[in-house]
Design a protein around this motif. Structure first.
Motif, short mmCIF file in Angstrom:
data_model
loop_
_atom_site.label_atom_id
_atom_site.label_comp_id
_atom_site.label_asym_id
_atom_site.label_seq_id
_atom_site.Cartn_x
_atom_site.Cartn_y
_atom_site.Cartn_z
N PHE A 46 136.42 142.08 0.50
CA PHE A 46 136.50 143.13 1.51
C PHE A 46 136.74 144.50 0.87
N ALA A 47 137.27 144.52 -0.35
CA ALA A 47 137.54 145.79 -1.03
C ALA A 47 136.26 146.61 -1.22
N GLY A 48 135.11 145.96 -1.15
CA GLY A 48 133.86 146.70 -1.25
C GLY A 48 133.66 147.69 -0.12
N ILE A 49 134.24 147.42 1.04
CA ILE A 49 134.05 148.31 2.20
C ILE A 49 134.76 149.65 1.99
N PRO A 50 136.05 149.70 1.62
CA PRO A 50 136.66 151.02 1.39
C PRO A 50 136.02 151.79 0.23
N VAL A 51 135.59 151.05 -0.81
CA VAL A 51 134.93 151.70 -1.95
C VAL A 51 133.62 152.32 -1.48
N ALA A 52 132.82 151.56 -0.72
CA ALA A 52 131.55 152.07 -0.21
C ALA A 52 131.78 153.22 0.76
N GLY A 86 129.74 141.60 -2.98
CA GLY A 86 130.99 140.89 -3.22
C GLY A 86 130.91 139.43 -2.84
N VAL A 87 130.22 139.13 -1.73
CA VAL A 87 130.07 137.74 -1.29
C VAL A 87 129.21 136.96 -2.29
N VAL A 88 128.11 137.57 -2.74
CA VAL A 88 127.24 136.91 -3.72
C VAL A 88 128.03 136.60 -4.99
N MET A 89 128.79 137.57 -5.47
CA MET A 89 129.55 137.39 -6.70
C MET A 89 130.65 136.35 -6.52
N ALA A 90 131.43 136.47 -5.46
CA ALA A 90 132.55 135.54 -5.25
C ALA A 90 132.08 134.13 -4.95
N THR A 91 130.97 133.98 -4.23
CA THR A 91 130.45 132.65 -3.95
C THR A 91 130.04 131.95 -5.23
N TYR A 92 129.36 132.67 -6.10
CA TYR A 92 128.95 132.04 -7.36
C TYR A 92 130.16 131.77 -8.25
N ILE A 120 125.02 139.49 -11.71
CA ILE A 120 124.94 140.95 -11.71
C ILE A 120 123.53 141.43 -11.38
N ARG A 121 122.51 140.72 -11.83
CA ARG A 121 121.13 141.13 -11.55
C ARG A 121 120.80 141.07 -10.05
N PRO A 122 121.10 139.97 -9.34
CA PRO A 122 120.81 139.99 -7.89
C PRO A 122 121.57 141.08 -7.14
N CYS A 123 122.81 141.33 -7.56
CA CYS A 123 123.60 142.39 -6.89
C CYS A 123 123.00 143.76 -7.16
N LEU A 124 122.58 144.01 -8.40
CA LEU A 124 121.95 145.28 -8.73
C LEU A 124 120.62 145.44 -7.98
N LEU A 163 128.82 149.87 -6.57
CA LEU A 163 128.52 149.12 -7.81
C LEU A 163 129.80 148.78 -8.58
N LEU A 164 130.86 149.56 -8.37
CA LEU A 164 132.14 149.27 -9.03
C LEU A 164 132.66 147.87 -8.67
N THR A 165 132.34 147.40 -7.47
CA THR A 165 132.85 146.09 -7.05
C THR A 165 132.21 144.95 -7.84
N LEU A 166 131.09 145.21 -8.51
CA LEU A 166 130.49 144.18 -9.37
C LEU A 166 131.43 143.81 -10.51
#
Length: 193
Positions: A46-52, A86-92, A120-124, A163-166
């Protein structure tokens, strides 16, 4: 008379958005929690939301766009897109941690690096395609382009900074797992004494 009606519509829309935007954020957190079933991990994603949100506000300041209903609609779209990475990264990360036997802190860190490198590639790609898709909108000059630009700039700014959340999500996820492992070891140590 037309300006008065538009102003009244703007006030009504802002009043609705006062409760819609927190509701959208809460629903995002709720869905993330049901995905991972751990509140610390849900808050990490969820931290991605305040950063975004911060990135979107920075870009609005650079482009001198006044905050209006279209901007808030752009932020609502941004919140949904920003959580994706964040979901893609945390799920993996969760899948890698479940698949591998993690006995030490070093194992956790190696699993984190492996998962981070693979996702990182799918997120980018998500971020880059979102930004590229919105460039024609911000370059447009036709009728209604001011409203479209007001919706697009928060998304572009938010996704650029998001992108910082990556890096943040894997580090906090790893820290949570390390803390959990250390507490588990202390519990086992105390139970054997």
């Amino acid at each position: 008379i037309k300006a008065v009606g538009s102003f009244q519509n703007q006030i009504e829309a802002n009043n609705r958005l006062r409760w819609v935007i927190p509701l959208v954020a809460f629903v995002n957190l709720f869905i993330i929690y049901f995905q991972f079933r751990h509140l610390p991990i849900a808050f990490t994603v969820f931290a991605g939301i305040p950063v975004a949100f911060a990135g979107g506000m920075i870009f609005l300041a650079f482009t001198s766009i006044d905050i209006n209903t279209a901007v808030w609609v752009g932020f609502i779209a941004l919140f949904g897109i920003a959580v994706d990475d964040g979901v893609v990264m945390a799920t993996y990360l969760d899948q890698v941690f479940t698949r591998r036997k993690l006995a030490t802190v070093q194992d956790i860190r190696e699993a984190t690096v492996e998962a981070g490198m693979r996702r990182i590639r799918p997120c980018l790609m998500t971020t880059v395609t979102t930004i590229i898709a919105l460039f024609p909108v911000v370059m447009s000059t036709g009728r209604g382009s001011d409203v479209a630009k007001a919706m697009a700039w928060p998304v572009i700014g938010g996704m650029s900074v998001e992108l910082l959340t990556l890096f943040v999500v894997p580090v906090i996820y790893s820290g949570f797992k390390e803390l959990k492992m250390n507490l588990g070891m202390k519990d086992r140590h105390w139970s054997t004494e």
